[in-house]
Scaffold this active site. Structure first.
Site, PDB file in Angstrom:
ATOM      1  N   ASP A 282     -17.968 -27.110  23.908  1.00 28.66           N
ATOM      2  CA  ASP A 282     -19.031 -27.861  24.562  1.00 28.66           C
ATOM      3  C   ASP A 282     -19.531 -28.874  23.538  1.00 28.66           C
ATOM      4  O   ASP A 282     -19.693 -28.558  22.370  1.00 28.66           O
ATOM      5  CB  ASP A 282     -20.139 -26.974  25.105  1.00 28.66           C
ATOM      6  CG  ASP A 282     -20.913 -26.248  24.025  1.00 28.66           C
ATOM      7  OD1 ASP A 282     -20.329 -25.912  22.982  1.00 28.66           O
ATOM      8  OD2 ASP A 282     -22.127 -26.013  24.233  1.00 28.66           O
TER       9      ASP A 282
ATOM     10  N   HIS B  87       0.859  -1.174   0.000  1.00 24.32           N
ATOM     11  CA  HIS B  87       0.000   0.000   0.000  1.00 24.32           C
ATOM     12  C   HIS B  87       0.898   1.228   0.000  1.00 24.32           C
ATOM     13  O   HIS B  87       2.126   1.114   0.127  1.00 24.32           O
ATOM     14  CB  HIS B  87      -0.971  -0.018   1.184  1.00 24.32           C
ATOM     15  CG  HIS B  87      -0.410   0.551   2.452  1.00 24.32           C
ATOM     16  ND1 HIS B  87       0.752   0.101   3.020  1.00 24.32           N
ATOM     17  CD2 HIS B  87      -0.863   1.549   3.255  1.00 24.32           C
ATOM     18  CE1 HIS B  87       1.002   0.784   4.127  1.00 24.32           C
ATOM     19  NE2 HIS B  87       0.048   1.665   4.297  1.00 24.32           N
TER      20      HIS B  87
ATOM     21  N   TYR C 226      -5.389   7.135   5.795  1.00 23.96           N
ATOM     22  CA  TYR C 226      -5.050   7.580   7.143  1.00 23.96           C
ATOM     23  C   TYR C 226      -3.962   8.655   7.034  1.00 23.96           C
ATOM     24  O   TYR C 226      -3.272   8.784   6.012  1.00 23.96           O
ATOM     25  CB  TYR C 226      -4.584   6.415   8.021  1.00 23.96           C
ATOM     26  CG  TYR C 226      -3.341   5.709   7.521  1.00 23.96           C
ATOM     27  CD1 TYR C 226      -2.066   6.156   7.870  1.00 23.96           C
ATOM     28  CD2 TYR C 226      -3.445   4.581   6.716  1.00 23.96           C
ATOM     29  CE1 TYR C 226      -0.932   5.507   7.418  1.00 23.96           C
ATOM     30  CE2 TYR C 226      -2.309   3.915   6.259  1.00 23.96           C
ATOM     31  CZ  TYR C 226      -1.055   4.390   6.612  1.00 23.96           C
ATOM     32  OH  TYR C 226       0.076   3.748   6.158  1.00 23.96           O
TER      33      TYR C 226
END
Length: 834
Positions: A561, A227, A258
């Site tokens: 479980d 990137h 960003y």
């Protein structure tokens, strides 16, 4: 800091990778008391050339998953204590109304997972903190003051120094060329500078991880991607800056960008372009790097077209246009730094952690960003040293990152690169949790798939399986069943057919595809004794009967479980969920079983249908060769018999909480099983039932769902399944469980119902007493039989008393809720036992 040119001939533990992940692991191993540790890297210490070297190091802690949030918060504290963290705060802005609602939910995730100080800011309040922003183009922002910039190389160096004090040795410029194994055990690491015999090897090489997988024959589903990051020339708006970072970090996720301050310059990172994947074997070596003028192997040539042109499939602006709209000072700016830097993605966007399944002594710690690097080091070190993953000494649910979560198809390059590219494309996208991938679909289909498709099934991808969530044909019954509307976000990718199916199974009969559920058959002399040691309940039940049990780790945390059926004296069938629960649970069972026992995992070799509802006995009675009466086939019994000409195993139980049976048959008989049950069910008003209805019916009954309300973070007592623990038996985790009981159980999984009519919220949102966060919804939905929204939360015991009034916050609104006794529906279990 290299302690020599030639590494030693032997070591107890070798760590490959001296970036922030490998150094964090070494530091935490030293904290555990490990001394004989050697850390290697192909590059110079500690600017090694991997992602640590170029990463901007932005630590945004809030994540939709608890594990990743906790890892980030731990990283923040660790690096801050090392003076390698600038706590500047972080702001995520909303360009759209949808994003603004999302940020409200994200703020609430932060509250749920223990992040303090978060605020929702108006556009003007964002501009006060970041003056160069154009606040007129945003709806607001989410601000967390403890977000910040990790100085990853500096943190790596300091963690290494502390590890060295414990005797660890670090060697840079040491390329690993092979890993030697023998009889399924790590023997040695071969480097260009010599061979190191070792007992354990931790691979923390990130983008090079798959190359190590090739050395040992392990599939590592990871793909490097590049990137872009650019740093501007000095800006007037930042003139006079006295520190590198004075403003909060900034994210503009609607355009996959960003930003952070570099003194009087400003940096922009962009994912706003098509995925730029790089095969690990194509990462540049020294000669190529020199030719291109690149500093690190983790860098690629800057591709200007991906910044100035719109190449992202989901955006309508180029990265540059989006950046200068939000930050007008970027208009016409010159860039002093331009680079394409690599990091990596897995098919599900999560890290790869844990012990290798085929090679003892081999560990993996890959696909980790700087954001979580410090925390991952703590988890993997505890796991290696104690055999149980812990974060800062506490139980943690590392299953979402466990290497054994991957399915067989995940090892293919086509799947890994296809889904890895999607993860890159969506990394900052506003993705609905029920939104489905379009690529790499229909890999695993039950024999009922075509029948379900004809009935309008809405298929979701679950570890490669196409799993029906609801059936469009059932919408025709909306005149018969009342289903409340849902608010905008919760109504997306949802159908009222779910509510129809929920209510239909309660008053007629439904059929549910059980093919993805996994049967694990254990047989041979000593099977009962083995399962007694493995599971919490008394396994010495008569043949033909079943028991419900938990499987614990050594910390007493719940690994699974299970429904356990005794088919014969030395033959048991354990039933668990599908997908990654099958791979994780079956691995634990195989690794603990003596070689004398046979373990057969029926993850694809059988298909199944649940036939549940008041009409189930009438439907099935004429079809099977056994008596389905209560006397002959009682609740929690199992029979191997025939349904017409089909060999079947029938278990009398129902996760929906109704009279019924789970019916399993070999896969090749599956289509005939569906057709037979479907045709016989017509006179009884049978409906096909999808997973969404099973989720809501089981929620009403308080039946636990592995991975959401039961995980290794919790003990059976906390999870409310202490009834499945027989302390007169000996089992793994018993000592820790008894110690926890002695210390006192201070939290309990508890149901709440929303007081408002027709209200429903999502999981992950905080439960409040006034302004105090006392828990969060680990599971939530709507109970159509009780006509109320339901939230399950682990609450402090003082709040778990029925009748206690609390609130649930969702999208900025408070919803009054009341603690209830469980189960909420049919508390006497009369319906299943009829």
């Amino acid at each position: 800091m290299s302690t020599g040119i030639t590494p030693p001939e032997s070591a107890g533990t070798v760590v490959v990778g001296a970036g922030c992940v490998g150094c964090s692991a070494a530091y935490h191993l030293a904290e555990q008391g490990r001394e004989d540790v050697v850390v290697l890297d192909r590059g110079p210490l500690f600017e090694t050339g991997g992602s640590t070297s170029h990463a901007p190091g932005l630590v945004y802690q809030t994540n939709g998953g608890k594990l990743m949030t906790e890892l980030a918060a731990y990283t923040r504290d660790l690096y801050y204590d090392l003076d390698s963290y600038r706590m500047a705060g972080g702001i995520e802005v909303a360009y759209t109304e949808d994003r603004w609602k999302f940020l409200k939910r994200k703020y609430e995730w932060g509250q749920s997972y223990g992040l303090d100080g978060g605020e929702l800011l108006s556009p003007a309040e964002v501009e006060v903190r970041v003056p160069q922003i154009d606040s007129t183009v945003i709806h607001g922002g989410y601000y967390l003051p403890t977000d910040g910039k990790a100085h990853a190389v500096d943190a790596s160096r300091k963690m290494a120094e502390r590890a060295q004090e414990a005797g660890h040795e670090f060697y840079g410029d040491t390329l690993v060329t092979d890993v030697e194994t023998s009889d399924g055990t790590v023997q040695a690491v071969v480097t260009e500078n010599g061979r190191i015999e070792c007992d354990e090897l931790l691979v923390a090489t990130n983008i090079w991880g798959p190359l190590f997988g090739d050395m040992v024959g392990t599939d590592i589903p990871l793909v490097p991607c590049s990137h872009q990051y650019l740093v501007s020339e000095p800006l007037d708006e930042l003139a006079g800056a006295e520190r590198e970072i004075e403003q909060p970090l900034l994210r503009h996720q609607d355009y996959s960008e960003y930003f952070r301050q570099h003194g009087d310059s400003y940096g922009v990172g962009s994912y706003n372009h098509e995925p730029l994947l790089v095969a690990p074997e194509d990462i540049y070596g020294p000669e190529k790097l020199d030719d291109l003028g690149l500093e690190y192997p983790s860098l690629r040539e800057f591709a200007a077209e991906h910044f100035y042109e719109n190449t992202h499939l989901d955006h309508d602006k180029s990265a540059y246009d989006a950046a200068r709209e939000l930050i007008p000072a970027f208009d016409g700016v010159e860039w002093e730094t331009e680079m394409n830097g690599m990091f990596c993605f897995t098919p599900d966007g999560m890290p790869i952690l844990g012990p290798d399944e085929e090679t003892d002594g081999l560990w993996w710690s890959l696909a980790i960003w700087v954001t979580q690097s410090g925390g991952v080091g703590s988890v993997i070190a505890e796991w290696m040293d104690e055999g149980v993953p812990r974060l800062d000494g506490e139980r943690v649910n590392a299953d979402p990152a466990h290497i054994s979560r991957f399915q067989p198809h995940s090892g293919s390059r086509e799947f890994t690169y296809g889904r890895g590219a999607q993860q890159y494309q969506e990394v900052y996208q506003l993705i609905h949790p029920r939104e489905q991938p379009a690529d790499q679909r229909a890999l695993r289909r039950s024999p009922f798939y075509d029948r379900q498709d004809d009935l309008g099934a809405e298929f979701y991808d679950t570890n490669g399986w196409e799993v029906p969530q609801w059936y469009e044909t059932n919408e025709s019954l909306l005149s018969e069943y009342k289903v409340p509307d849902r608010p905008d976000w919760l109504a997306r990718n949802w159908s009222k057919a779910q509510g129809v199916e929920h209510q239909a199974v309660r008053d007629r009969v439904a059929m549910f595809d059980m093919t993805t559920f996994t049967g694990i058959e254990v047989s041979g002399e000593g099977t009962m004794e083995f399962l007694q040691r493995l599971l919490t309940n008394d396994m010495d039940c008569p043949a033909g009967r079943m028991r419900y049990a938990a499987m614990l780790n050594e910390d007493g945390g719940i690994l699974a479980d299970l429904t356990v059926a005794r088919l014969d004296e030395d033959r048991y069938l354990l039933t668990t969920g599908g997908g990654n629960s099958a791979t994780l649970h079956s691995r634990w069972i195989r690794e603990h079983a003596p070689e004398s026992l046979s373990i057969t995992v029926h993850d694809s070799s059988r298909s199944g249908i649940g036939v549940w509802g008041p009409e189930a006995r009438k439907l099935l009675g004429p079809l099977v060769e056994v008596d389905l009466s209560n006397d002959e086939f009682p609740f929690y019994a199992v029979r191997e018999t025939y349904l017409e000409s089909l060999p079947v195993t029938m278990l009398r139980l129902s996760y929906a909480g109704e009279l019924g049976w789970e019916i399993y048959t070999p896969t090749e008989y599956g289509a005939r099983l569906w057709d037979t049950v479907w045709e016989a069910g017509q006179e009884h008003g049978i409906v096909p039932m999808g997973w969404e209805a099973l989720a809501s019916t089981s929620l009403e009954k308080g039946y636990r769902l592995w991975g959401t309300d039961i995980t290794p973070e919790y003990t059976p007592d906390e999870a409310g399944i202490g009834f499945a623990v027989d302390t007169d038996t000996e089992f793994i985790g018993k000592e820790a469980l008894l110690a926890a009981r002695e210390a006192g159980v201070d939290r309990k999984l508890t149901p709440l119902t929303l007081d408002g009519s027709g209200m429903v919220v999502d999981s992950g949102h905080p439960v409040l007493d006034d302004e105090d966060v006392v828990g969060y919804g680990c599971r939530a939905g709507y109970g159509y039989s009780i006509d109320a929204g339901i939230v399950y939360s682990y609450l402090p015991t003082e709040y778990a008393e029925a009748g206690t009034s609390l609130d649930v916050r969702y999208e900025g609104e408070r919803y009054a809720a009341t603690v209830r006794d469980e189960p909420l529906f049919d508390p006497e279990m009369e319906r299943m036992r009829q």
